[in-house]
Design a protein around this motif. Structure first.
Motif, PDB file in Angstrom:
ATOM      1  N   GLY A  83       0.850  -1.183   0.000  1.00  0.00           N
ATOM      2  CA  GLY A  83       0.000   0.000   0.000  1.00  0.00           C
ATOM      3  C   GLY A  83       0.884   1.231   0.000  1.00  0.00           C
ATOM      4  N   PRO A  84       0.280   2.400   0.052  1.00  0.00           N
ATOM      5  CA  PRO A  84       1.089   3.614   0.077  1.00  0.00           C
ATOM      6  C   PRO A  84       1.955   3.669   1.333  1.00  0.00           C
ATOM      7  N   ILE A  85       3.215   4.063   1.161  1.00  0.00           N
ATOM      8  CA  ILE A  85       4.137   4.199   2.282  1.00  0.00           C
ATOM      9  C   ILE A  85       4.335   5.684   2.559  1.00  0.00           C
ATOM     10  N   THR A  86       4.029   6.068   3.788  1.00  0.00           N
ATOM     11  CA  THR A  86       4.318   7.423   4.238  1.00  0.00           C
ATOM     12  C   THR A  86       5.246   7.300   5.430  1.00  0.00           C
ATOM     13  N   PHE A 115      16.758   1.933   8.353  1.00  0.00           N
ATOM     14  CA  PHE A 115      16.440   2.857   7.266  1.00  0.00           C
ATOM     15  C   PHE A 115      17.730   3.251   6.570  1.00  0.00           C
ATOM     16  N   ASP A 116      17.824   2.910   5.293  1.00  0.00           N
ATOM     17  CA  ASP A 116      18.972   3.270   4.459  1.00  0.00           C
ATOM     18  C   ASP A 116      18.609   4.563   3.728  1.00  0.00           C
ATOM     19  N   THR A 121      15.465   3.402   1.321  1.00  0.00           N
ATOM     20  CA  THR A 121      15.021   2.014   1.382  1.00  0.00           C
ATOM     21  C   THR A 121      14.895   1.551   2.825  1.00  0.00           C
ATOM     22  N   LEU A 122      13.817   0.812   3.106  1.00  0.00           N
ATOM     23  CA  LEU A 122      13.623   0.162   4.398  1.00  0.00           C
ATOM     24  C   LEU A 122      14.233  -1.237   4.300  1.00  0.00           C
ATOM     25  N   VAL A 145      11.289   2.825  -0.889  1.00  0.00           N
ATOM     26  CA  VAL A 145      10.152   3.711  -0.638  1.00  0.00           C
ATOM     27  C   VAL A 145       9.904   4.499  -1.927  1.00  0.00           C
ATOM     28  N   MET A 146       8.895   4.051  -2.659  1.00  0.00           N
ATOM     29  CA  MET A 146       8.570   4.649  -3.952  1.00  0.00           C
ATOM     30  C   MET A 146       7.113   5.066  -3.953  1.00  0.00           C
ATOM     31  N   PRO A 147       6.745   5.959  -4.870  1.00  0.00           N
ATOM     32  CA  PRO A 147       5.318   6.337  -4.939  1.00  0.00           C
ATOM     33  C   PRO A 147       4.463   5.111  -5.250  1.00  0.00           C
ATOM     34  N   TRP A 148       3.314   5.047  -4.597  1.00  0.00           N
ATOM     35  CA  TRP A 148       2.384   3.943  -4.782  1.00  0.00           C
ATOM     36  C   TRP A 148       1.499   4.232  -5.986  1.00  0.00           C
ATOM     37  N   THR A 149       1.345   3.245  -6.862  1.00  0.00           N
ATOM     38  CA  THR A 149       0.434   3.401  -7.994  1.00  0.00           C
ATOM     39  C   THR A 149      -0.529   2.231  -7.972  1.00  0.00           C
TER      40      THR A 149
END
Length: 153
Positions: A83-86, A115-116, A121-122, A145-149
């Motif tokens: 899902g979306p990651i915030t 957290f890198d 990146t997690l 951690v990329m935008p969720w589409t």
């Protein structure tokens, strides 16, 4: 007194168990349950949108049935964006996000999130702890951690 404290800690950690996904038998046992490999799923409590799947060997037989067996320190970990990651405004560089008891006393499998920041990146690391002698067995998974589409079907 020490035994009571250990039992209380074990019971407290048992309430934070992951959701069981399923198990497969790996060795037949004439008495008691078979040896198994089981998969559990959990979500990162601080980062919604990330789910991890942890597979672990489970000891069967009479000792496994009675809850007295020590499970081997063999496992695998896979984490994915679901899902979306915030990310929170402040994220710890390293934090324990999951633990699971693997013996009646003093042994558990832990998952730590790192957290890198340079790669956004997690990173999730699973490993085994034991009071006297932990195991170097470990598994790692990374979630960029990329935008969720949304995928439209």
């Amino acid at each position: 007194m020490l035994l009571a404290a250990a039992t209380a800690a074990l019971l407290a950690s048992a309430g934070a168990r992951a959701e069981d996904v399923g198990c497969v038998n790996t060795a037949f046992k004439l008495i008691g349950p078979d040896h198994k490999v089981c998969v559990e799923a959990f979500t990162d409590p601080d980062i919604p949108g990330v789910a991890c799947y942890l597979s672990q060997a489970r000891t069967g037989g009479v000792s496994g049935w009675l809850g007295l067996a020590e499970d081997p320190s063999r496992f695998a970990l896979s984490c994915r964006q679901v899902g979306p990651i915030t990310l929170p405004d402040r994220i710890d560089r390293q934090k324990e996000v999951f633990d699971s008891a693997t013996s009646i006393l003093f042994k558990e499998t832990q998952v730590v999130r790192m957290f890198d920041r340079p790669r956004n990146t997690l990173v999730y690391l699973s490993y085994s702890t034991k009071l006297v002698d932990g195991s170097p067995m470990n598994s790692v998974a990374a979630v960029p951690v990329m935008p969720w589409t949304e995928t439209v079907r």
